[in-house]
Design an enzyme around this catalytic site. Structure first.
Site, PDB file in Angstrom:
ATOM      1  N   SER A 181       0.800  -1.223   0.000  1.00 59.90           N
ATOM      2  CA  SER A 181       0.000   0.000   0.000  1.00 59.90           C
ATOM      3  C   SER A 181       0.834   1.275   0.000  1.00 59.90           C
ATOM      4  O   SER A 181       0.432   2.269  -0.594  1.00 59.90           O
ATOM      5  CB  SER A 181      -0.942   0.009   1.205  1.00 59.90           C
ATOM      6  OG  SER A 181      -0.211  -0.075   2.407  1.00 59.90           O
ATOM      7  N   HIS A 209      -5.015  -3.201  -2.998  1.00 61.79           N
ATOM      8  CA  HIS A 209      -4.578  -2.242  -4.023  1.00 61.79           C
ATOM      9  C   HIS A 209      -4.388  -2.877  -5.400  1.00 61.79           C
ATOM     10  O   HIS A 209      -3.889  -2.233  -6.318  1.00 61.79           O
ATOM     11  CB  HIS A 209      -3.291  -1.544  -3.566  1.00 61.79           C
ATOM     12  CG  HIS A 209      -3.512  -0.742  -2.327  1.00 61.79           C
ATOM     13  ND1 HIS A 209      -4.003   0.535  -2.337  1.00 61.79           N
ATOM     14  CD2 HIS A 209      -3.375  -1.082  -1.015  1.00 61.79           C
ATOM     15  CE1 HIS A 209      -4.137   0.972  -1.093  1.00 61.79           C
ATOM     16  NE2 HIS A 209      -3.760   0.009  -0.271  1.00 61.79           N
ATOM     17  N   LYS A 240     -11.440   0.821  -2.397  1.00 63.88           N
ATOM     18  CA  LYS A 240     -10.376   1.486  -3.164  1.00 63.88           C
ATOM     19  C   LYS A 240     -10.811   1.544  -4.640  1.00 63.88           C
ATOM     20  O   LYS A 240     -11.660   2.350  -4.975  1.00 63.88           O
ATOM     21  CB  LYS A 240      -9.058   0.778  -2.883  1.00 63.88           C
ATOM     22  CG  LYS A 240      -8.816   0.775  -1.340  1.00 63.88           C
ATOM     23  CD  LYS A 240      -7.459   0.467  -0.909  1.00 63.88           C
ATOM     24  CE  LYS A 240      -7.357   0.230   0.588  1.00 63.88           C
ATOM     25  NZ  LYS A 240      -7.700   1.370   1.448  1.00 63.88           N
TER      26      LYS A 240
HETATM   27  C1  LIG Z   1      -3.302  -3.204   2.068  1.00 64.94           C
HETATM   28  C2  LIG Z   1      -4.531  -2.754   2.803  1.00 64.94           C
HETATM   29  N1  LIG Z   1      -5.279  -3.674   3.439  1.00 64.94           N
HETATM   30  C3  LIG Z   1      -6.390  -3.334   4.099  1.00 64.94           C
HETATM   31  C4  LIG Z   1      -6.807  -2.026   4.177  1.00 64.94           C
HETATM   32  C5  LIG Z   1      -8.043  -1.693   4.939  1.00 64.94           C
HETATM   33  O1  LIG Z   1      -9.089  -1.554   4.057  1.00 64.94           O
HETATM   34  P1  LIG Z   1     -10.320  -0.584   4.381  1.00 64.94           P
HETATM   35  O2  LIG Z   1      -9.879   0.789   4.032  1.00 64.94           O
HETATM   36  O3  LIG Z   1     -11.407  -1.103   3.514  1.00 64.94           O
HETATM   37  O4  LIG Z   1     -10.602  -0.735   5.838  1.00 64.94           O
HETATM   38  C6  LIG Z   1      -6.066  -1.042   3.535  1.00 64.94           C
HETATM   39  C7  LIG Z   1      -6.510   0.381   3.602  1.00 64.94           C
HETATM   40  O5  LIG Z   1      -5.785   1.280   3.674  1.00 64.94           O
HETATM   41  C8  LIG Z   1      -4.897  -1.405   2.839  1.00 64.94           C
HETATM   42  O6  LIG Z   1      -4.147  -0.492   2.227  1.00 64.94           O
END
Ligand SMILES: Cc1ncc(COP(=O)(O)O)c(C=O)c1O
Length: 391
Positions: A181, A209, A240
């Site tokens: 991320s 992502h 996203k």
């Molecule tokens: C790699 C990753 N996993 C999980 C999440 C969490 O997802 P959510 O924003 O739907 O809570 C994010 C969010 O920033 C993320 O970047």
């Protein structure tokens, strides 16, 4: 202030002195390529709305139709009265997207990770976690109370050495982001799948992502590498590239059944709101039907990455829509972020604990809806930010 909270001013001052205090900036518009901040239009280079679907007419209609039929909120947890046939429809679509038998929708991606990992592993078990995994994976690992072994970022040899070295006879789980991320690079998924299969470990991946951005049909990194059916636990978010809200886990029928009973982030929370479900369902259609959005994201990301490199920035390896521009110290990243802001570009500095100390950065993200004019605007602003960093 109550005596028990007398420690707060000093805690805040310490964060401020270390350039680590975070503050909110309020935006008065949807996450399009341009947003209104303090009454001024800004170029948005920090949203995960990669395909521009948060404002796509079909996605908005999906949300509106769901509200009209099911109401504003689900009213209870999934196991009480919050499960709608709409949730099930979305789960079937997600299972198909990820080549899995079943899927389960959570209110957020964060909850999907912290809810699922403790079901996969517990005390006496071992989790092998990439050192740059997202905070929600880290928190899931902590909650599991399993032993956590962090392996060197995206390094299959380091992972295999760690797996071989473990003495535990308990379950062994490997967990990784597919697209990281904060860096934007891709995990070496084929090698990780081989290691998991060779050593009898369970592989769990986070496609937050990658979904919508990678793979011929936008199904994500698993599709990109042709590994459909070989990753037993696939987590992702609806928030996203799909432009909605929520998280999910796509997996086999037995694990899905167990998660419905045991995943606390699923059981002890109100079900995902109907509007988000309707929006996500419509977004899946758009991902399938409008591949040009994916192509545009990659073209925009390549161009932004090249622009930053030509200006002398150190740009991290990029495989999807995230362009990581390494700055170093938090104070310098703040200065670079402020320089962008002066040029009306909104891309806040990313600092610890989101990234390791000494690797503060600008995390720039592109959208399919950015046009040539937006990229020229980005270039002007990055050029101003470069002066600040160099000074
Ligand atoms: C790699 C990753 N996993 C999980 C999440 C969490 O997802 P959510 O924003 O739907 O809570 C994010 C969010 O920033 C993320 O970047």
């Amino acid at each position: 202030m109550s005596e028990g909270l007398a420690w707060l001013p000093q805690a805040l001052a310490e964060l401020r002195d270390a350039d680590l205090l975070r503050e909110l900036t309020y935006c008065a518009s949807s996450p399009g390529p341009e947003v209104s901040v303090d009454g001024e239009p800004h170029l948005l280079l920090a949203s995960n709305n990669y395909l521009g679907l948060a404002t796509h007419p079909a996605v908005l209609k999906g949300a509106h139709d769901a509200i009209d039929r099911y109401g504003a909120g689900a009213g209870a947890s999934r196991l009480v009265t919050g499960s709608l046939d709409l949730h099930r429809r979305l789960e079937e679509r997600l299972a198909a997207l990820k080549s899995s038998q079943d899927a389960l929708v959570f209110p957020t991606g964060y909850q999907a990770n912290v809810g699922t990992i403790p079901v996969l592993a517990g005390p006496g078990d071992t989790i092998f976690s990439d050192e740059l995994n997202h905070a929600s994976i880290i928190d899931g690992c902590r909650l599991s109370r399993a032993e956590v072994v962090r392996y060197r970022h995206a390094d299959p040899d380091a992972l295999e050495d760690a797996v071989r070295a473990t003495r535990s006879t308990g379950r062994r789980v490997i967990v990784t982001d597919t697209v990281f991320s904060m860096d934007g690079d891709l995990a070496p998924l084929p090698a990780l799948v081989d290691i998991a299969e060779r050593h009898g470990c369970t592989l769990m991946v986070d496609e937050a992502h990658a979904t919508g951005v990678l793979g011929p049909s936008g199904a994500g990194a698993i599709e990109h590498f042709g590994l459909g059916g070989r990753v037993p636990v696939v987590m992702g978010t609806l928030s996203k590239a799909l432009g909605a809200q929520g998280g999910y886990v796509a997996t086999n029928r037995e694990l899905a059944d167990l998660l419905r009973t045991r995943a606390r982030g699923f059981v002890f929370t109100t079900a995902l709101a109907p509007a988000a479900v309707g929006a996500a369902l419509a977004a899946l259609d758009v991902v399938r039907d409008e591949p040009w959005r994916r192509e545009r994201v990659h073209a925009n990301a390549s161009r932004l990455s090249e622009q930053a490199q030509e200006l002398g920035f150190r740009v991290l390896r990029r495989d999807a829509a995230v362009v990581g521009v390494l700055v170093g110290e938090a104070a310098d990243a703040l200065a670079a972020g402020a320089a962008l802001r002066a040029e009306r570009v909104w891309a806040p500095a990313i600092r610890p604990p989101s990234v390791p100390p000494g690797t503060s950065r600008l995390r720039l993200t592109v959208m399919a809806s950015h046009d040539d004019g937006h990229l020229e605007w980005a270039l002007r602003a990055l050029s101003a930010a470069r002066q600040t960093v160099a000074a």
